[in-house]
Scaffold this motif. Structure first.
Motif, PDB file in Angstrom:
ATOM      1  N   PRO A 163      13.076 -10.592   4.805  1.00 35.88           N
ATOM      2  CA  PRO A 163      11.881 -11.402   4.531  1.00 35.88           C
ATOM      3  C   PRO A 163      10.610 -10.571   4.637  1.00 35.88           C
ATOM      4  O   PRO A 163      10.648  -9.387   5.007  1.00 35.88           O
ATOM      5  CB  PRO A 163      11.941 -12.487   5.621  1.00 35.88           C
ATOM      6  CG  PRO A 163      12.698 -11.846   6.743  1.00 35.88           C
ATOM      7  CD  PRO A 163      13.702 -10.940   6.098  1.00 35.88           C
ATOM      8  N   GLY A 164       9.473 -11.204   4.368  1.00 37.65           N
ATOM      9  CA  GLY A 164       8.197 -10.499   4.276  1.00 37.65           C
ATOM     10  C   GLY A 164       7.642  -9.994   5.587  1.00 37.65           C
ATOM     11  O   GLY A 164       6.628  -9.304   5.584  1.00 37.65           O
ATOM     12  N   ILE A 165       8.283 -10.292   6.703  1.00 38.78           N
ATOM     13  CA  ILE A 165       7.814  -9.771   7.987  1.00 38.78           C
ATOM     14  C   ILE A 165       8.088  -8.279   8.121  1.00 38.78           C
ATOM     15  O   ILE A 165       7.496  -7.588   8.937  1.00 38.78           O
ATOM     16  CB  ILE A 165       8.505 -10.529   9.152  1.00 38.78           C
ATOM     17  CG1 ILE A 165       7.839 -10.191  10.486  1.00 38.78           C
ATOM     18  CG2 ILE A 165      10.005 -10.235   9.191  1.00 38.78           C
ATOM     19  CD1 ILE A 165       8.370 -10.998  11.667  1.00 38.78           C
ATOM     20  N   ILE A 166       8.975  -7.761   7.257  1.00 37.90           N
ATOM     21  CA  ILE A 166       9.402  -6.363   7.325  1.00 37.90           C
ATOM     22  C   ILE A 166       8.463  -5.459   6.525  1.00 37.90           C
ATOM     23  O   ILE A 166       7.933  -5.846   5.482  1.00 37.90           O
ATOM     24  CB  ILE A 166      10.838  -6.223   6.777  1.00 37.90           C
ATOM     25  CG1 ILE A 166      11.818  -6.937   7.702  1.00 37.90           C
ATOM     26  CG2 ILE A 166      11.241  -4.766   6.620  1.00 37.90           C
ATOM     27  CD1 ILE A 166      11.911  -6.354   9.088  1.00 37.90           C
ATOM     28  N   ARG A 167       8.277  -4.240   7.022  1.00 39.80           N
ATOM     29  CA  ARG A 167       7.547  -3.204   6.284  1.00 39.80           C
ATOM     30  C   ARG A 167       8.588  -2.365   5.552  1.00 39.80           C
ATOM     31  O   ARG A 167       9.274  -1.533   6.134  1.00 39.80           O
ATOM     32  CB  ARG A 167       6.743  -2.337   7.248  1.00 39.80           C
ATOM     33  CG  ARG A 167       5.780  -3.123   8.117  1.00 39.80           C
ATOM     34  CD  ARG A 167       5.089  -2.227   9.123  1.00 39.80           C
ATOM     35  NE  ARG A 167       4.284  -2.977  10.077  1.00 39.80           N
ATOM     36  CZ  ARG A 167       3.581  -2.416  11.050  1.00 39.80           C
ATOM     37  NH1 ARG A 167       3.593  -1.095  11.209  1.00 39.80           N
ATOM     38  NH2 ARG A 167       2.881  -3.155  11.888  1.00 39.80           N
ATOM     39  N   PHE A 168       8.695  -2.583   4.260  1.00 38.39           N
ATOM     40  CA  PHE A 168       9.808  -2.028   3.500  1.00 38.39           C
ATOM     41  C   PHE A 168       9.711  -0.521   3.271  1.00 38.39           C
ATOM     42  O   PHE A 168      10.674   0.099   2.819  1.00 38.39           O
ATOM     43  CB  PHE A 168       9.920  -2.753   2.149  1.00 38.39           C
ATOM     44  CG  PHE A 168      10.398  -4.164   2.286  1.00 38.39           C
ATOM     45  CD1 PHE A 168      11.748  -4.443   2.312  1.00 38.39           C
ATOM     46  CD2 PHE A 168       9.499  -5.208   2.413  1.00 38.39           C
ATOM     47  CE1 PHE A 168      12.210  -5.747   2.451  1.00 38.39           C
ATOM     48  CE2 PHE A 168       9.939  -6.517   2.557  1.00 38.39           C
ATOM     49  CZ  PHE A 168      11.295  -6.790   2.573  1.00 38.39           C
ATOM     50  N   SER A 169       8.580   0.072   3.586  1.00 39.94           N
ATOM     51  CA  SER A 169       8.442   1.511   3.403  1.00 39.94           C
ATOM     52  C   SER A 169       9.005   2.299   4.582  1.00 39.94           C
ATOM     53  O   SER A 169       9.153   3.515   4.504  1.00 39.94           O
ATOM     54  CB  SER A 169       6.968   1.880   3.195  1.00 39.94           C
ATOM     55  OG  SER A 169       6.193   1.406   4.284  1.00 39.94           O
ATOM     56  N   TRP A 170       9.329   1.632   5.678  1.00 36.43           N
ATOM     57  CA  TRP A 170       9.859   2.329   6.856  1.00 36.43           C
ATOM     58  C   TRP A 170      11.281   2.824   6.585  1.00 36.43           C
ATOM     59  O   TRP A 170      12.107   2.098   6.039  1.00 36.43           O
ATOM     60  CB  TRP A 170       9.848   1.389   8.060  1.00 36.43           C
ATOM     61  CG  TRP A 170       8.695   1.579   8.999  1.00 36.43           C
ATOM     62  CD1 TRP A 170       8.763   1.879  10.326  1.00 36.43           C
ATOM     63  CD2 TRP A 170       7.293   1.490   8.703  1.00 36.43           C
ATOM     64  NE1 TRP A 170       7.504   1.976  10.874  1.00 36.43           N
ATOM     65  CE2 TRP A 170       6.577   1.744   9.900  1.00 36.43           C
ATOM     66  CE3 TRP A 170       6.576   1.221   7.538  1.00 36.43           C
ATOM     67  CZ2 TRP A 170       5.197   1.732   9.965  1.00 36.43           C
ATOM     68  CZ3 TRP A 170       5.202   1.217   7.602  1.00 36.43           C
ATOM     69  CH2 TRP A 170       4.530   1.468   8.795  1.00 36.43           C
ATOM     70  N   CYS A 210       0.821  -1.213   0.000  1.00 34.16           N
ATOM     71  CA  CYS A 210       0.000   0.000   0.000  1.00 34.16           C
ATOM     72  C   CYS A 210       0.857   1.265   0.000  1.00 34.16           C
ATOM     73  O   CYS A 210       0.560   2.226  -0.708  1.00 34.16           O
ATOM     74  CB  CYS A 210      -0.927   0.008   1.216  1.00 34.16           C
ATOM     75  SG  CYS A 210      -2.280  -1.172   1.111  1.00 34.16           S
ATOM     76  N   MET A 211       1.915   1.270   0.770  1.00 35.35           N
ATOM     77  CA  MET A 211       2.700   2.485   0.951  1.00 35.35           C
ATOM     78  C   MET A 211       3.775   2.687  -0.111  1.00 35.35           C
ATOM     79  O   MET A 211       4.333   3.774  -0.225  1.00 35.35           O
ATOM     80  CB  MET A 211       3.324   2.485   2.347  1.00 35.35           C
ATOM     81  CG  MET A 211       2.283   2.488   3.455  1.00 35.35           C
ATOM     82  SD  MET A 211       2.974   2.784   5.078  1.00 35.35           S
ATOM     83  CE  MET A 211       3.517   4.485   4.926  1.00 35.35           C
ATOM     84  N   LEU A 212       4.058   1.647  -0.903  1.00 32.48           N
ATOM     85  CA  LEU A 212       5.094   1.771  -1.933  1.00 32.48           C
ATOM     86  C   LEU A 212       4.530   1.770  -3.350  1.00 32.48           C
ATOM     87  O   LEU A 212       5.288   1.908  -4.310  1.00 32.48           O
ATOM     88  CB  LEU A 212       6.114   0.627  -1.790  1.00 32.48           C
ATOM     89  CG  LEU A 212       6.985   0.678  -0.534  1.00 32.48           C
ATOM     90  CD1 LEU A 212       7.845  -0.582  -0.448  1.00 32.48           C
ATOM     91  CD2 LEU A 212       7.855   1.923  -0.509  1.00 32.48           C
TER      92      LEU A 212
END
Length: 356
Positions: free
Chosen positions: A289-296, A160-162
């Motif tokens: 991995p996918g546990i991370i929120r990559f937009s942070w 959503c954020m990227l």
């Protein structure tokens, strides 16, 4: 004990009513524990989901296909009215899901619910949260209350954020709240009052919700979880759900399941334990991995520091000239050089031919 697993002695006449999807198992010392979070804990959380507790007071006469039910709590002239609270857990962390939750109870039962001991989940110990969450699942309490969760996966948050048209965390939070209120109404819960812990300015958020639900008394406030016990109860539902997912996390990247530590702390960027996990767990090529929120920004900075820089081939091959050079602003003189193709074929400008 698993975080979020509710453990206590159960008697034969115990009135705990776990959902059909709850996982039951025998814990040490002859105790039983159960999870009633709407999704098995042995599956990777890659997609967001919504879960409702059983409603022992559900009104069978409610027509769930009534499109106006979401805007009107007065679905029926008879029956008790309910107070509903909304809160979240995991808005700020760099990893794991964000969970929005509602808890609702009959107006006539609100004083009794308040006396049970609900408080802001952040002020309670894990054991206290588990005990209160278990209390919400007893028949004696469920006859007057219900709860629901909207668990938003970290992958969906990143998406959503990227994406090109950015979908902000505030918008995501507002939509989760609106969905949960509408779902409660559609299930026949006659809501008279809603209390919400604010996201952004409380005045504008309250107006937004009031416009959507004109027949419900809406209150949006800062620190609502410490002001209204019904919001505190929602806070506990959200916090227990998030903690259960994190402590039982199944990596979608199966090869990492036994390689990466789960000692990631609270997940907040200011937590030294979380930062250590982020530094130790980054793959120089594949990142996180996918546990991370990559937009942070915390994630972005660490990837820039510790991962291999990637140069995309299409970026190198992209033309230096921008496409905008082929267009002329409205009203501006057209001084663009013409292609030899048009000169060779004695073509004329369409605009000049129309003016002759």
């Amino acid at each position: 004990m698993l975080a979020g697993a509710l453990t206590r002695p159960l008697d034969e006449d115990d009135d705990v009513m776990p959902s059909k999807r709850a996982k039951l198992s025998v814990a040490p010392e002859g105790m039983q524990m159960y999870l009633d979070l709407g999704i098995p804990m042995n599956e990777a959380l890659t997609k967001s989901y919504t879960f409702f507790s059983p409603l022992l007071f559900a009104n069978p006469d409610v027509n769930n296909n009534d499109k106006n039910s979401s805007n009107n709590s007065d679905n029926n002239n008879e029956g008790d009215r309910f107070v509903l609270g909304v809160d979240e857990a995991g808005r700020g962390p760099v990893l794991g899901p964000m969970v929005y939750a509602t808890c609702f109870c009959r107006e006539s039962y609100y004083a009794q619910l308040s006396s049970i001991g609900f408080a802001d989940s952040k002020q309670l110990t894990e054991a206290q949260r588990d005990q209160l969450f278990a209390k919400l699942q007893t028949t004696s309490v469920q006859q007057h209350t219900g709860w629901s969760i909207r668990c938003i996966s970290p992958q969906d948050i990143s998406h959503c954020m990227l994406r090109r048209t950015k979908y902000s965390l505030n918008a995501l939070a507002h939509d989760a709240t609106i969905q949960l209120i509408r779902d409660a109404l559609d299930r026949g819960v006659r809501i008279s009052k809603v209390f919400v812990d604010t996201v952004g300015p409380p005045q504008s958020y309250q107006k937004k919700l009031q416009d959507l639900f004109p027949k419900i008394e809406i209150t949006v406030a800062k620190k609502a979880d410490s002001l209204y016990p019904i919001v505190s109860a929602a806070s506990i539902c959200a916090k227990v759900t998030r903690d259960a997912h994190l402590s039982n996390w199944v990596f979608a990247e199966q090869w990492l399941q036994n390689k990466l530590s789960k000692e990631y702390g609270s997940g907040y960027p200011g937590d030294p334990k979380t930062i250590k996990w982020l530094r130790d767990s980054v793959d120089q090529v594949f990142g996180y991995p996918g546990i991370i929120r990559f937009s942070w920004s915390t994630c972005v900075k660490l990837l820039e520091e510790r991962a291999v820089k990637v140069v995309w081939a299409d970026d190198e091959d992209a033309p230096k000239n921008k496409a905008s050079k082929y267009f002329v602003r409205s009203g501006a003189a057209d001084n663009r050089p013409r292609s030899k193709f048009f000169s060779r074929n004695k073509a004329i400008r369409l605009g000049s031919s129309l003016n002759q």
